[in-house]
Write an enzyme that holds these catalytic residues in place. Structure first.
Site, PDB file in Angstrom:
ATOM      1  N   SER A 242       0.829  -1.207   0.000  1.00 28.78           N
ATOM      2  CA  SER A 242       0.000   0.000   0.000  1.00 28.78           C
ATOM      3  C   SER A 242       0.864   1.257   0.000  1.00 28.78           C
ATOM      4  O   SER A 242       1.793   1.383   0.798  1.00 28.78           O
ATOM      5  CB  SER A 242      -0.923   0.009   1.225  1.00 28.78           C
ATOM      6  OG  SER A 242      -1.897  -1.009   1.120  1.00 28.78           O
TER       7      SER A 242
ATOM      8  N   CYS B 116      -3.749  -7.794   5.213  1.00 32.06           N
ATOM      9  CA  CYS B 116      -3.290  -6.491   5.701  1.00 32.06           C
ATOM     10  C   CYS B 116      -3.574  -6.355   7.193  1.00 32.06           C
ATOM     11  O   CYS B 116      -4.718  -6.550   7.630  1.00 32.06           O
ATOM     12  CB  CYS B 116      -3.978  -5.365   4.938  1.00 32.06           C
ATOM     13  SG  CYS B 116      -3.455  -3.719   5.488  1.00 32.06           S
TER      14      CYS B 116
ATOM     15  N   LYS C  58      -4.279 -13.506  -0.812  1.00 34.11           N
ATOM     16  CA  LYS C  58      -3.140 -13.263   0.066  1.00 34.11           C
ATOM     17  C   LYS C  58      -3.632 -13.161   1.507  1.00 34.11           C
ATOM     18  O   LYS C  58      -4.593 -12.439   1.785  1.00 34.11           O
ATOM     19  CB  LYS C  58      -2.391 -11.984  -0.320  1.00 34.11           C
ATOM     20  CG  LYS C  58      -1.042 -11.821   0.367  1.00 34.11           C
ATOM     21  CD  LYS C  58      -0.249 -10.670  -0.255  1.00 34.11           C
ATOM     22  CE  LYS C  58       1.173 -10.627   0.280  1.00 34.11           C
ATOM     23  NZ  LYS C  58       1.249 -10.195   1.686  1.00 34.11           N
TER      24      LYS C  58
ATOM     25  N   ASN D 107       5.696 -15.567   1.749  1.00 35.16           N
ATOM     26  CA  ASN D 107       5.973 -14.136   1.864  1.00 35.16           C
ATOM     27  C   ASN D 107       6.425 -13.837   3.291  1.00 35.16           C
ATOM     28  O   ASN D 107       5.972 -14.467   4.238  1.00 35.16           O
ATOM     29  CB  ASN D 107       4.700 -13.356   1.511  1.00 35.16           C
ATOM     30  CG  ASN D 107       4.840 -11.852   1.670  1.00 35.16           C
ATOM     31  OD1 ASN D 107       3.975 -11.212   2.253  1.00 35.16           O
ATOM     32  ND2 ASN D 107       5.908 -11.277   1.180  1.00 35.16           N
ATOM     33  N   GLY D 108       7.339 -12.864   3.413  1.00 35.64           N
ATOM     34  CA  GLY D 108       7.779 -12.417   4.728  1.00 35.64           C
ATOM     35  C   GLY D 108       9.256 -12.635   4.969  1.00 35.64           C
ATOM     36  O   GLY D 108       9.729 -13.772   4.965  1.00 35.64           O
TER      37      GLY D 108
END
Length: 332
Positions: A13, A94, A134, A195-196
């Site tokens: 974002s 998110c 996601k 992811n991460g």
């Protein structure tokens, strides 16, 4: 949809706008996601939302949608599909308070029945356009349920899931648990993306082995480092790294001014200038505090260009990338 690479750029974002996606693509990254687009605002024809959902014109167009109402998600998917999206992603990861406070993002992992209704509505609205999802591991460590959500998503027609290896209550603290993503990989037949905390080129093999994932997604590590996803994927043309760092920074800066307009573009560009300066200082040497202050507060584009040239004019991209020229990653 055909994607050969195993390293993608995450939706971020306020970051993965059209100018940044174009820049990341220029280094060879095939799949880059738009920043999160609020479905409710999009269906109300909000101009900023339409701008976020816009294509960068250089490859697969992937748009991430967020929301809490099934009808809005369906209609938003119809809109972006009609505008030529090649892929639609649903945000259920998110952690931001303003997002979860509106019962969107990772808040949806607390109500899998409602999450499924949103997924079904998005798939319906997308038509023939592939839908991905996601998420995080769960809301907190007492409610890790990413595998359950992934199974439901697969049944509803989602074709790929990405899992950030943290729970919502962790935000971005601690370390991503790549091993916990393996439960999702075992639970579904569709591809899983991990992811991460993919911060170094050498991380990829361990991340994929621990998670059992088919691919990886680079997030915050690409800030100030737009070549990094391609470097991790061994898809970076070495000749690209001979380019001047100041040239890249100013090309990105000018692209933002063109895209947003002079005033809004200047404000939007400051965070990127800060990340580029961080990269410069970490690799080449500290700049004078006055130079940083001047750069971050400058309201004249000409002044920004002059400071960047003075500071970074003799530096190449290869000078600010410590992993450039190192051996390729170990196979996963």
């Amino acid at each position: 949809m055909s994607v050969r690479s195993r390293v993608f750029l995450a939706p971020l974002s306020g970051i993965t706008d059209v100018p940044f996606r174009r820049l990341v693509r220029s280094f060879g990254t095939q799949l880059v996601y738009s920043e999160m687009v609020a479905s409710g605002e999009l269906v109300r024809n909000d101009q900023e939302s339409l701008q976020r959902a816009g294509a960068d014109g250089l490859g697969l167009h992937a748009v991430q949608l967020a929301g809490r109402e099934a009808d809005a998600m369906r209609r938003a998917a119809e809109i972006v599909a009609g505008q030529g999206a090649d892929l639609i992603d649903i945000n259920m990861g998110c952690p931001a308070k303003k997002v979860v406070g509106g019962l969107s993002g990772s808040a949806l992992m607390r109500d899998l029945d409602h999450a499924l209704r949103l997924i079904q509505a998005t798939v319906e609205g997308a038509g023939a356009v592939p839908v991905t999802l996601k998420m995080r591991l769960g809301w907190d460590r007492e409610s890790v349920n990413a595998d359950q959500l992934a199974v439901r998503a697969q049944g509803a027609g989602v074709q790929l899931v990405t899992v950030h290896g943290r729970t919502r209550d962790q935000f971005y603290t601690g370390s991503a648990d790549w091993g916990a993503i393996a439960a999702v990989s075992r639970a579904v037949a569709i591809p899983v993306v991990a992811n991460g905390d993919l911060q170094r080129r050498a991380d990829l093999g361990g991340m994929l082995r621990a998670s059992g994932a088919a691919a990886a997604m680079v997030g915050r590590a690409a800030c100030g480092r737009p070549w990094f996803p391609s470097l991790v994927a061994d898809a970076l043309d070495p000749a690209r790294m001979a380019r001047g760092f100041a040239d890249l920074v100013l090309d990105h800066y000018d692209a933002m001014l063109d895209f947003y307009g002079p005033q809004a573009g200047l404000r939007q560009a400051r965070k990127h200038l800060g990340w580029y300066l961080d990269r410069f200082e970490a690799s080449v040497g500290a700049s004078a505090p006055a130079d940083r202050t001047d750069l971050m507060r400058a309201t004249d584009a000409g002044r920004v260009r002059a400071i960047v040239r003075d500071l970074m004019g003799a530096v190449r991209l290869s000078d600010v990338e410590p992993e450039f020229g190192q051996p390729a990653r170990q196979a996963a």
